[in-house]
Scaffold this motif. Structure first.
Motif, mmCIF file in Angstrom:
data_model
loop_
_atom_site.group_PDB
_atom_site.id
_atom_site.type_symbol
_atom_site.label_atom_id
_atom_site.label_comp_id
_atom_site.label_asym_id
_atom_site.label_seq_id
_atom_site.Cartn_x
_atom_site.Cartn_y
_atom_site.Cartn_z
ATOM 1 N N ARG A 246 -38.631 -127.972 -56.225
ATOM 2 C CA ARG A 246 -39.900 -127.253 -56.403
ATOM 3 C C ARG A 246 -39.804 -126.273 -57.570
ATOM 4 O O ARG A 246 -39.027 -125.318 -57.496
ATOM 5 C CB ARG A 246 -40.241 -126.469 -55.138
ATOM 6 C CG ARG A 246 -40.198 -127.256 -53.841
ATOM 7 C CD ARG A 246 -40.248 -126.325 -52.642
ATOM 8 N NE ARG A 246 -39.168 -125.341 -52.703
ATOM 9 C CZ ARG A 246 -39.166 -124.188 -52.039
ATOM 10 N NH1 ARG A 246 -40.187 -123.869 -51.264
ATOM 11 N NH2 ARG A 246 -38.144 -123.354 -52.137
ATOM 12 N N PRO A 247 -40.601 -126.421 -58.612
ATOM 13 C CA PRO A 247 -40.712 -125.339 -59.586
ATOM 14 C C PRO A 247 -41.378 -124.122 -58.922
ATOM 15 O O PRO A 247 -41.908 -124.233 -57.809
ATOM 16 C CB PRO A 247 -41.585 -125.942 -60.688
ATOM 17 C CG PRO A 247 -42.351 -127.029 -60.038
ATOM 18 C CD PRO A 247 -41.481 -127.558 -58.939
ATOM 19 N N PRO A 248 -41.369 -122.965 -59.575
ATOM 20 C CA PRO A 248 -41.883 -121.745 -58.923
ATOM 21 C C PRO A 248 -43.303 -121.877 -58.384
ATOM 22 O O PRO A 248 -43.621 -121.305 -57.333
ATOM 23 C CB PRO A 248 -41.806 -120.702 -60.052
ATOM 24 C CG PRO A 248 -40.702 -121.175 -60.935
ATOM 25 C CD PRO A 248 -40.760 -122.666 -60.891
ATOM 26 N N GLU A 249 -44.158 -122.634 -59.073
ATOM 27 C CA GLU A 249 -45.543 -122.763 -58.613
ATOM 28 C C GLU A 249 -45.616 -123.426 -57.237
ATOM 29 O O GLU A 249 -46.392 -123.016 -56.370
ATOM 30 C CB GLU A 249 -46.365 -123.568 -59.622
ATOM 31 C CG GLU A 249 -46.517 -122.911 -60.986
ATOM 32 C CD GLU A 249 -45.310 -123.104 -61.895
ATOM 33 O OE1 GLU A 249 -45.302 -122.532 -62.991
ATOM 34 O OE2 GLU A 249 -44.367 -123.847 -61.506
ATOM 35 N N LEU A 250 -44.806 -124.476 -57.027
ATOM 36 C CA LEU A 250 -44.816 -125.143 -55.719
ATOM 37 C C LEU A 250 -44.175 -124.272 -54.656
ATOM 38 O O LEU A 250 -44.586 -124.291 -53.490
ATOM 39 C CB LEU A 250 -44.105 -126.497 -55.812
ATOM 40 C CG LEU A 250 -44.806 -127.569 -56.641
ATOM 41 C CD1 LEU A 250 -44.048 -128.896 -56.570
ATOM 42 C CD2 LEU A 250 -46.247 -127.768 -56.184
ATOM 43 N N GLN A 251 -43.158 -123.496 -55.043
ATOM 44 C CA GLN A 251 -42.588 -122.538 -54.086
ATOM 45 C C GLN A 251 -43.658 -121.550 -53.647
ATOM 46 O O GLN A 251 -43.772 -121.223 -52.457
ATOM 47 C CB GLN A 251 -41.402 -121.815 -54.719
ATOM 48 C CG GLN A 251 -40.218 -122.730 -55.026
ATOM 49 C CD GLN A 251 -39.070 -121.972 -55.652
ATOM 50 O OE1 GLN A 251 -38.796 -120.826 -55.304
ATOM 51 N NE2 GLN A 251 -38.381 -122.605 -56.601
ATOM 52 N N ALA A 252 -44.443 -121.053 -54.599
ATOM 53 C CA ALA A 252 -45.481 -120.068 -54.291
ATOM 54 C C ALA A 252 -46.555 -120.653 -53.370
ATOM 55 O O ALA A 252 -47.171 -119.925 -52.581
ATOM 56 C CB ALA A 252 -46.119 -119.555 -55.582
ATOM 57 N N GLN A 253 -46.768 -121.966 -53.471
ATOM 58 C CA GLN A 253 -47.766 -122.615 -52.612
ATOM 59 C C GLN A 253 -47.255 -122.860 -51.194
ATOM 60 O O GLN A 253 -48.000 -123.318 -50.330
ATOM 61 C CB GLN A 253 -48.173 -123.959 -53.228
ATOM 62 C CG GLN A 253 -48.985 -123.850 -54.502
ATOM 63 C CD GLN A 253 -49.181 -125.207 -55.151
ATOM 64 O OE1 GLN A 253 -49.292 -126.219 -54.468
ATOM 65 N NE2 GLN A 253 -49.211 -125.228 -56.479
ATOM 66 N N GLY A 254 -45.973 -122.591 -50.960
ATOM 67 C CA GLY A 254 -45.417 -122.813 -49.632
ATOM 68 C C GLY A 254 -44.915 -124.218 -49.393
ATOM 69 O O GLY A 254 -44.679 -124.612 -48.236
ATOM 70 N N VAL A 255 -44.758 -125.019 -50.465
ATOM 71 C CA VAL A 255 -44.166 -126.358 -50.317
ATOM 72 C C VAL A 255 -42.739 -126.201 -49.774
ATOM 73 O O VAL A 255 -41.984 -125.330 -50.210
ATOM 74 C CB VAL A 255 -44.158 -127.103 -51.668
ATOM 75 C CG1 VAL A 255 -43.368 -128.403 -51.567
ATOM 76 C CG2 VAL A 255 -45.586 -127.369 -52.118
ATOM 77 N N ARG A 256 -42.383 -127.039 -48.825
ATOM 78 C CA ARG A 256 -41.092 -126.883 -48.148
ATOM 79 C C ARG A 256 -39.945 -127.335 -49.044
ATOM 80 O O ARG A 256 -40.045 -128.356 -49.716
ATOM 81 C CB ARG A 256 -41.094 -127.688 -46.848
ATOM 82 C CG ARG A 256 -42.095 -127.152 -45.829
ATOM 83 C CD ARG A 256 -42.498 -128.213 -44.838
ATOM 84 N NE ARG A 256 -43.490 -127.706 -43.895
ATOM 85 C CZ ARG A 256 -44.803 -127.686 -44.132
ATOM 86 N NH1 ARG A 256 -45.293 -128.129 -45.282
ATOM 87 N NH2 ARG A 256 -45.641 -127.218 -43.218
ATOM 88 N N PRO A 257 -38.829 -126.595 -49.019
ATOM 89 C CA PRO A 257 -37.647 -127.029 -49.783
ATOM 90 C C PRO A 257 -36.968 -128.210 -49.100
ATOM 91 O O PRO A 257 -37.137 -128.419 -47.898
ATOM 92 C CB PRO A 257 -36.746 -125.789 -49.752
ATOM 93 C CG PRO A 257 -37.116 -125.100 -48.473
ATOM 94 C CD PRO A 257 -38.583 -125.354 -48.277
ATOM 95 N N ARG A 258 -36.191 -128.973 -49.851
ATOM 96 C CA ARG A 258 -35.488 -130.123 -49.252
ATOM 97 C C ARG A 258 -34.283 -129.667 -48.439
ATOM 98 O O ARG A 258 -33.758 -130.427 -47.617
ATOM 99 C CB ARG A 258 -35.062 -131.112 -50.340
ATOM 100 C CG ARG A 258 -36.230 -131.768 -51.031
ATOM 101 C CD ARG A 258 -35.796 -132.943 -51.872
ATOM 102 N NE ARG A 258 -35.752 -134.177 -51.097
ATOM 103 C CZ ARG A 258 -36.726 -135.077 -51.046
ATOM 104 N NH1 ARG A 258 -37.853 -134.895 -51.723
ATOM 105 N NH2 ARG A 258 -36.583 -136.179 -50.325
ATOM 106 N N THR A 259 -33.795 -128.469 -48.686
ATOM 107 C CA THR A 259 -32.747 -127.875 -47.856
ATOM 108 C C THR A 259 -33.412 -126.776 -47.046
ATOM 109 O O THR A 259 -33.872 -125.782 -47.618
ATOM 110 C CB THR A 259 -31.628 -127.278 -48.725
ATOM 111 O OG1 THR A 259 -31.068 -128.311 -49.542
ATOM 112 C CG2 THR A 259 -30.543 -126.680 -47.858
ATOM 113 N N TRP A 260 -33.464 -126.942 -45.727
ATOM 114 C CA TRP A 260 -34.199 -125.920 -44.972
ATOM 115 C C TRP A 260 -33.751 -125.881 -43.524
ATOM 116 O O TRP A 260 -33.122 -126.803 -43.002
ATOM 117 C CB TRP A 260 -35.706 -126.131 -45.103
ATOM 118 C CG TRP A 260 -36.309 -127.264 -44.313
ATOM 119 C CD1 TRP A 260 -35.779 -128.480 -44.045
ATOM 120 C CD2 TRP A 260 -37.602 -127.255 -43.698
ATOM 121 N NE1 TRP A 260 -36.650 -129.243 -43.327
ATOM 122 C CE2 TRP A 260 -37.774 -128.515 -43.095
ATOM 123 C CE3 TRP A 260 -38.629 -126.323 -43.599
ATOM 124 C CZ2 TRP A 260 -38.939 -128.863 -42.397
ATOM 125 C CZ3 TRP A 260 -39.787 -126.677 -42.914
ATOM 126 C CH2 TRP A 260 -39.949 -127.929 -42.328
#
Length: 505
Positions: A246-260
């Motif tokens: 996830r680039p920062p924009e997708l992180q900001a949207q709450g997209v889930r990381p692949r490690t979680w």
């Protein structure tokens, strides 16, 4: 991800076909669950340990191909980078003197591997993150020469579309960037497998999630990266950031990381596999020729290859695993939270604590996950990674008033979790001698507030006080760690600091 992966680039048609195949696999899994086709209970556990290769100076050695050629055993495999290996121990039935047998098997295997590594002036080290790793060690040219690693790296890099940012703020702060997933290779862990029936899967997975923080608190062993002192268990933030598509924009949207860690308690193994498909685009859209539903219609057992491959690219700390043994499908919970090391005794003690505790909690009449919000379990995991054995965790109060209270990890483990682990090991039929020996190691760590991370940090600071440089202190700490690891006494007994220098003349 152990299967051979050979493919070139992927186009849109590959992704559409793969998505369709994963959906068919998921339907196949649903049918297998509904038709009760899974293996009956066998109380089977398995163990994998990721290892590092170093020279006598404590520095990493990029020699895994040469070492594996000399070891010449299917029990040892490559890992992501050239300074990594992995050892796999065959499944064992939980009960009797299983932990004593496991310890002896590991001693024999690792001693043999270490002798073979010595033929190329290298040695085996069990540690969460090797303190002497530098940024120049963790570059794509040092990835193992295996197709699947190069392909995985290319796909994650392409999905992200920009450099990876590492930003870990602990005792000190590390900020840097990487052009590849190579920093993930710094994370060397122990994976504990437990075969479970579909009906028990959710209870075991939920229990494993609830206790992940306690496991890390007593087992932390990764305080350093790139010369910085970070979290007591720095693997989880490092792993997440070095594989983050996830680039920062997708992180900001709450997209889930692949490690979680996850976001909810579950009711079935199906929940996790379905989440994988719903939340995560394919990284390796490689299809085989099997039609899982046709195989089921013909009375066979499908391999569900695409479902398994996709699951292998979602890095849950407790991961579901679908497998087939002797023609019969089974489910496993793969516990991935623990770092490697420090000694075989410590690894087996961590395993005994986990298997005992997860059994006891999964069978409680008022399960802990009905009394602990999932958000609190996730926050506990974060706190344990940051603070290790000094962490404070939220846990359900005893008695009729309910709710949760904050408690020292050490007090929680000693007063509540170790007695439960004892009950669980008894339920597995583990011999009292094994139970008491290995749970006693966890109790002594708590009593002395000493685990691998605490020892590394204390010894490093003691070395700095002698006036040597940080790099020299990290190398000296690593060499002393290796020496004590090979002696084999559990880490809570290790003397802090470096041995006195021998006077000259």
């Amino acid at each position: 991800m152990g299967e051979k992966v050979v493919a070139g680039g992927f186009d849109l048609s590959d992704r559409h076909r793969y998505r369709d195949k994963v959906r068919r696999c998921l339907t196949g899994l649903e049918r297998l669950l509904a038709e009760k086709r899974f293996d009956r209970p066998k109380n089977l556990m398995g163990l994998e340990i990721e290892l590092n290769l170093t020279g006598a100076d404590g520095m990493p050695k990029m020699l895994n191909a040469q070492v594996l050629e000399r070891i010449a055993s299917r029990d040892f495999q490559t890992e992501l980078a050239m300074f990594n290996l992995e050892v796999n121990i065959a499944p064992h039935r939980l009960g009797g003197r299983v932990f004593d047998r496991l310890a002896e098997e590991l001693r024999t295997s690792l001693a043999y591997a270490d002798r073979k590594a010595g033929e190329v002036d290298a040695g085996i080290v069990m540690i969460g993150i090797l303190p002497t790793l530098g940024r120049d060690d963790l570059v794509s040219s040092n990835l193992s020469d295996v197709d699947r690693y190069a392909l995985l790296n290319d796909q994650i890099v392409a999905a992200r579309g920009e450099d990876f940012t590492l930003d870990i703020d602990g005792v000190e702060r590390l900020t840097c960037t990487s052009k590849s997933i190579a920093p993930e290779a710094a994370c060397t862990s122990v994976q504990l497998h437990l075969q479970v029936t579909p009906g028990r899967f959710a209870d075991v997975w939920n229990a494993a999630q609830a206790i992940a923080a306690a496991q890390v608190a007593v087992g932390a062993n990764s305080p350093f990266l790139f010369g910085h002192e970070l979290w007591r268990e720095s693997r989880p933030p490092l792993f997440q950031q070095s594989t983050d598509t996830r680039p920062p924009e997708l992180q900001a949207q709450g997209v889930r990381p692949r490690t979680w860690f996850g976001e909810r308690w579950i009711t079935s193994a199906y929940d996790l596999f379905e989440e994988n498909l719903r939340y995560y685009p394919a990284l390796l859209p490689i299809c085989d020729d099997e039609d899982p539903l046709e195989v089921l219609d013909a009375g066979g057992i499908p391999k569900l290859g695409e479902l398994v491959l996709h699951n292998g690219t979602v890095y849950r700390w407790n991961r579901p695993v679908y497998g087939i043994a002797d023609g019969v499908p089974h489910l496993r919970v793969e516990n991935r939270v623990l770092p490697a090391g420090p000694t075989i005794t410590d690894v087996i003690a961590n395993a005994a604590f986990y298997y005992g505790l997860v059994r006891a909690l999964a069978e409680e009449s008022r399960p802990v996950w009905t009394r602990l919000p999932f958000e609190a379990a996730a926050a506990n995991f974060d706190a344990a990674c940051r603070h290790g054995i000094e962490a404070r965790l939220r846990w359900p109060r005893r008695g009729r008033y309910g709710g949760t209270a904050e408690v020292d990890a050490v007090s929680l483990v000693r007063d509540e979790l170790l007695p439960l682990a004892e009950v669980g090991l008894d339920a597995w039929g583990v011999e009292p001698a094994d139970r008491d020996l290995f749970l006693g190691v966890i109790e002594e760590r708590c009593r002395r507030r000493m685990n691998g991370a605490a020892w590394q940090a204390a010894t490093f600071h003691r070395a700095l006080e002698t006036g040597i440089t940080r790099d020299s202190a990290l190398a000296a700490t690593t060499r002393r760690y290796c020496e004590l690891m090979h002696i084999g006494e559990p880490v809570h007994t290790w003397p802090v600091g470096l041995p006195e220098p021998v006077p000259l003349g």
